[in-house]
Scaffold this motif. Sequence first.
Motif, PDB file in Angstrom:
ATOM      1  N   VAL A  34      47.532  44.028  19.227  1.00  0.00           N
ATOM      2  CA  VAL A  34      48.221  44.160  20.522  1.00  0.00           C
ATOM      3  C   VAL A  34      47.653  45.352  21.291  1.00  0.00           C
ATOM      4  O   VAL A  34      47.363  45.257  22.490  1.00  0.00           O
ATOM      5  CB  VAL A  34      49.748  44.301  20.327  1.00  0.00           C
ATOM      6  N   LEU A  35      47.477  46.472  20.615  1.00  0.00           N
ATOM      7  CA  LEU A  35      46.904  47.655  21.255  1.00  0.00           C
ATOM      8  C   LEU A  35      45.503  47.369  21.787  1.00  0.00           C
ATOM      9  O   LEU A  35      45.183  47.700  22.931  1.00  0.00           O
ATOM     10  CB  LEU A  35      46.865  48.828  20.275  1.00  0.00           C
ATOM     11  N   ALA A  36      44.662  46.739  20.975  1.00  0.00           N
ATOM     12  CA  ALA A  36      43.299  46.422  21.403  1.00  0.00           C
ATOM     13  C   ALA A  36      43.287  45.488  22.602  1.00  0.00           C
ATOM     14  O   ALA A  36      42.467  45.643  23.515  1.00  0.00           O
ATOM     15  CB  ALA A  36      42.518  45.804  20.246  1.00  0.00           C
ATOM     16  N   ALA A  37      44.211  44.545  22.620  1.00  0.00           N
ATOM     17  CA  ALA A  37      44.281  43.624  23.756  1.00  0.00           C
ATOM     18  C   ALA A  37      44.614  44.385  25.037  1.00  0.00           C
ATOM     19  O   ALA A  37      44.019  44.124  26.097  1.00  0.00           O
ATOM     20  CB  ALA A  37      45.327  42.547  23.488  1.00  0.00           C
ATOM     21  N   PHE A  38      45.541  45.333  24.951  1.00  0.00           N
ATOM     22  CA  PHE A  38      45.899  46.100  26.142  1.00  0.00           C
ATOM     23  C   PHE A  38      44.783  47.034  26.584  1.00  0.00           C
ATOM     24  O   PHE A  38      44.635  47.297  27.774  1.00  0.00           O
ATOM     25  CB  PHE A  38      47.205  46.873  25.917  1.00  0.00           C
ATOM     26  N   VAL A  39      43.984  47.515  25.655  1.00  0.00           N
ATOM     27  CA  VAL A  39      42.829  48.334  26.029  1.00  0.00           C
ATOM     28  C   VAL A  39      41.787  47.473  26.734  1.00  0.00           C
ATOM     29  O   VAL A  39      41.262  47.838  27.792  1.00  0.00           O
ATOM     30  CB  VAL A  39      42.213  49.027  24.788  1.00  0.00           C
ATOM     31  N   LEU A  40      41.501  46.292  26.194  1.00  0.00           N
ATOM     32  CA  LEU A  40      40.470  45.432  26.759  1.00  0.00           C
ATOM     33  C   LEU A  40      40.859  44.810  28.097  1.00  0.00           C
ATOM     34  O   LEU A  40      39.999  44.556  28.939  1.00  0.00           O
ATOM     35  CB  LEU A  40      40.095  44.341  25.755  1.00  0.00           C
ATOM     36  N   VAL A  41      42.140  44.582  28.310  1.00  0.00           N
ATOM     37  CA  VAL A  41      42.597  43.985  29.566  1.00  0.00           C
ATOM     38  C   VAL A  41      42.415  44.947  30.737  1.00  0.00           C
ATOM     39  O   VAL A  41      42.300  44.516  31.890  1.00  0.00           O
ATOM     40  CB  VAL A  41      44.078  43.542  29.420  1.00  0.00           C
TER      41      VAL A  41
END
Length: 86
Positions: A34-41
Amino acid sequence: TTICALAGIAAGVVSAAYVGTDPVDAGSTTLVVVLAAFVLVQYPLYKVIGVSDFGAKDNLYVAFLTFTLWFISYTVLAVSGVDLVA
């Protein structure tokens, strides 16, 4: 800075809602996803607003600030016993 901060807080809330706030849930690797997704978005959003020339320090800043606010917001939700899972 504002986008990183808001993304980190949103990641913390989504992590609490999606994974849960029990002590057993805190060890889930889904939290990192979830954290990685928010960084990449964030990167397409930066391109939309006209910021596209990122160096290594800029990328580290985005990841670190998002991680820090995710960690703080998820910890506050977990310690306070908030149950966001419906």
